[in-house]
Design an enzyme around this catalytic site. Sequence first.
Site, PDB file in Angstrom:
ATOM      1  N   HIS A   1       0.142  -1.114   0.155  1.00 48.88           N
ATOM      2  CA  HIS A   1       0.222  -0.060   0.303  1.00 48.88           C
ATOM      3  C   HIS A   1       0.582   1.314  -0.037  1.00 48.88           C
ATOM      4  O   HIS A   1       0.597   2.118  -0.305  1.00 48.88           O
ATOM      5  CB  HIS A   1      -0.810  -0.452   1.187  1.00 48.88           C
ATOM      6  CG  HIS A   1      -2.112  -1.200   1.136  1.00 48.88           C
ATOM      7  ND1 HIS A   1      -1.716  -2.325   1.543  1.00 48.88           N
ATOM      8  CD2 HIS A   1      -3.349  -0.967   0.339  1.00 48.88           C
ATOM      9  CE1 HIS A   1      -2.975  -3.115   0.668  1.00 48.88           C
ATOM     10  NE2 HIS A   1      -4.195  -2.210   0.412  1.00 48.88           N
TER      11      HIS A   1
ATOM     12  N   GLU B   1      -3.972  -3.009  10.311  1.00 47.82           N
ATOM     13  CA  GLU B   1      -4.842  -3.307   9.150  1.00 47.82           C
ATOM     14  C   GLU B   1      -6.265  -4.092   9.861  1.00 47.82           C
ATOM     15  O   GLU B   1      -7.045  -2.918   9.412  1.00 47.82           O
ATOM     16  CB  GLU B   1      -4.411  -4.829   8.313  1.00 47.82           C
ATOM     17  CG  GLU B   1      -5.311  -5.048   7.521  1.00 47.82           C
ATOM     18  CD  GLU B   1      -5.089  -6.347   7.017  1.00 47.82           C
ATOM     19  OE1 GLU B   1      -4.107  -7.801   7.116  1.00 47.82           O
ATOM     20  OE2 GLU B   1      -5.617  -6.368   5.707  1.00 47.82           O
TER      21      GLU B   1
ATOM     22  N   HIS C   1      -7.109   0.144  10.227  1.00 45.48           N
ATOM     23  CA  HIS C   1      -7.634   0.249   8.631  1.00 45.48           C
ATOM     24  C   HIS C   1      -8.809   0.031   8.478  1.00 45.48           C
ATOM     25  O   HIS C   1      -9.822   0.598   7.527  1.00 45.48           O
ATOM     26  CB  HIS C   1      -6.325  -0.501   8.068  1.00 45.48           C
ATOM     27  CG  HIS C   1      -6.727  -0.761   6.694  1.00 45.48           C
ATOM     28  ND1 HIS C   1      -6.961  -1.537   6.585  1.00 45.48           N
ATOM     29  CD2 HIS C   1      -6.696   0.071   5.739  1.00 45.48           C
ATOM     30  CE1 HIS C   1      -7.528  -1.649   5.235  1.00 45.48           C
ATOM     31  NE2 HIS C   1      -6.728  -0.687   5.326  1.00 45.48           N
TER      32      HIS C   1
ATOM     33  N   HIS D   1      -5.584   5.667   2.855  1.00 44.99           N
ATOM     34  CA  HIS D   1      -3.645   5.355   3.032  1.00 44.99           C
ATOM     35  C   HIS D   1      -2.824   5.827   3.306  1.00 44.99           C
ATOM     36  O   HIS D   1      -1.702   5.067   3.960  1.00 44.99           O
ATOM     37  CB  HIS D   1      -3.887   3.454   1.427  1.00 44.99           C
ATOM     38  CG  HIS D   1      -4.707   2.550   2.336  1.00 44.99           C
ATOM     39  ND1 HIS D   1      -3.738   1.692   2.716  1.00 44.99           N
ATOM     40  CD2 HIS D   1      -5.871   2.366   2.123  1.00 44.99           C
ATOM     41  CE1 HIS D   1      -4.802   0.786   3.131  1.00 44.99           C
ATOM     42  NE2 HIS D   1      -6.009   0.895   2.320  1.00 44.99           N
TER      43      HIS D   1
HETATM   44 CU1  CUO Z   1      -6.091  -2.629   0.285  1.00 44.30          CU
HETATM   45 CU2  CUO Z   1      -6.953  -0.832   2.151  1.00 44.30          CU
HETATM   46  O1  CUO Z   1      -5.966  -2.135   2.483  1.00 44.30           O
HETATM   47  O2  CUO Z   1      -7.997  -1.556   0.763  1.00 44.30           O
END
Ligand code: CUO
Length: 677
Positions: free
Chosen positions: A229, A337, A352, A392
């Site tokens: 990411h 995450e 996340h 992100h």
């Molecule tokens: Cu790939 Cu937020 O982890 O979309």
Amino acid sequence: LNEPLIYPKGDNETVFQVTEEFLDEDYQNNGIEINNRYGDKATDVIPLKNLKRLPEFPKASKLPKDAEFSLFLPSHQEMAKEVMEVLLAVPENQLQDLLSTCAYSRMHLNPQLFNYCFSVALMHRPDTKNVPLQNHVETFPSKFMNSQVFGQAREAAALQAKGSPRIPIIIPRDFTATDLDVEHRLAYFREDIGVNLHHWHWHLVYPFSAPRREMVAKDRRGELFLYMHQQIIARYNGERLNNMLSRVKKFSNWSEAIPEAYYPKLDNLTTSRGWPPRQAGMKWQDLDRPVDNLKLTLGDMMRWRRNVEDAISTGFAVLPDGSTQPLDADTLGNMVEASILSPNPQLYGALHNNGHNFTAYIHDPQHRYLESTSVMADEATTMRDPFFYRWHAFVDDLYQKYKESESVTRYTRSQLDNPGVQITNARIVSDSGPDNTLNTFWMQSDVELSKGLDFSERGSVLARFTHLNHRDFRYEIDVMNSGAARLTTVRIFMAPSVDERNLPWILNDQRKMFIEMDKFVTTLNGGANKIVRSSTESSVTIPFEQTFRDLSRPGDQTSGELTSTSFCGCGWPQHMLVPKGTEAGAQYDLFVMLSNYDLDSVNNPDGSPMTCKEASSYCGLKDRLYPDRRSMGYPFDRPSRDAANLQDFLLPNMFKQDVRIVLQNSPVEINPRNPRN
Ligand code: CUO
């Protein structure tokens, strides 16, 4: 997979012959008739074995077939676990039983839920792990393109004479907004089919939750979550500079209004609804949606954030029993995450994942209007939304704060150099122009939609869309090796030469802009060496044909057979390897490094050095260790000990070359591999 199994579409089809036990109660009295009505048109009829015991799905069957399915909802994760467990529990090599179990599950479950579980199960069962997955664009085309396409496809299917040449349906380049919205300048990146496919596939390979721990606990998956990411953000930021926009601003103040709007104009064919849009100026609000079993407050998010930030600043994660463990990048990724490998889900929550949720329900936080998720909640669509990058960028900032903290030691010279190895020159060479110039252009390619459309009885339906592409090129690297023959890892990165104000970067900013272009192991002989490497061999990308199934190949157009090259679907699309650049030519720094292989090598089971046939840089290698012992992003993953800029950072085993990326804005080229040009 997006169609009822029992309805073959026409001649020359493979159909599954079902008996009544497979059918929903509503259809049970029609089962035989359905087979007779459609089965005689088919050339291959696959009888399904009756199951001794029909699978039961007490949780998953509660999700209506026309509901949205979101992996970010814990309740949906529980459903998925239940289904995966059933598909994984079919004994190995009992493929008839597996087929019948899948057919039965498909007919009784929400199709999106089924498709996810089916894909993960195929990937992880020892007897099916080498079976190629159907291209997700072909299975769920509505997640990748303008919903108007389907109306036109319906019309074409009804009117087009059988066997007549197929006329592709053109998807306009600017279908979601106009240039009045500055963010729309990046639509070619955000809405690219290959980019979204990569993201969908990555999360399929690296689920954050699964019924069996080993399906999640893959080598360095937490670190790879952060690194992959981070690279998306670096690539996006580079594209922003090419479009006269500054780097994306992380979403940090959570009570602030979000200026970025997004109107996806996608219809979801399984829910028969449009994905809800987001207007400019909306704010995160507490979520209370009993229908999704989702109750979350901004206070929860703030608390988790403080705890994660504490872990980063102290360098320790606190475990449920109160003891501590040193924080490394892998743990940080799983914590943020969050995956089921989080060291302490109570304390660190799922920062996340819930950022996706807060945005996905921003238009209806209390389910007052019976609205479902926005594109932010689906891995196949989330990268279309400008907010994905703001969120992100926040996640990446946590990663960078960790890398800048005291628990990460700066590289010493001996961790960076490669005694006796000197790069004397490195350049980009292509057949289409002068050295050190990369050439980009727009291209129109076709994708086949018919497999995801249950009305297209007359065969193929093609959609033609416009995407960025570049002329093939190669790297040529001249090396002097004053020692004996040895292995080395070649690491190739690129970043814009100047920032948004046209000023040279300080290294601590530029290091975050470097995008990985390639990484491979090669042998250096004693003395002078010349390394030549083609752009199509990149360890970052999958070949063009894997994104756009090569429709010009005979047999590929209707059979649905995937070619052997489609084996590894995870990977950045080759056509997006090179940033867009500008018509005047954008200045980039090409960075090449030949690192000391003794510090790079990993012991993979068969002992072979890393292969670049799979897109291992962002996706790892199936069932093997990540093929590079260094921290992901090395040597730019952390601040330098003393270098202020890239020039200062260079050692003899490194090389910086000035390159230009020149965009040909028109004409748009037609892909010569399209079946009909
Ligand atoms: Cu790939 Cu937020 O982890 O979309």
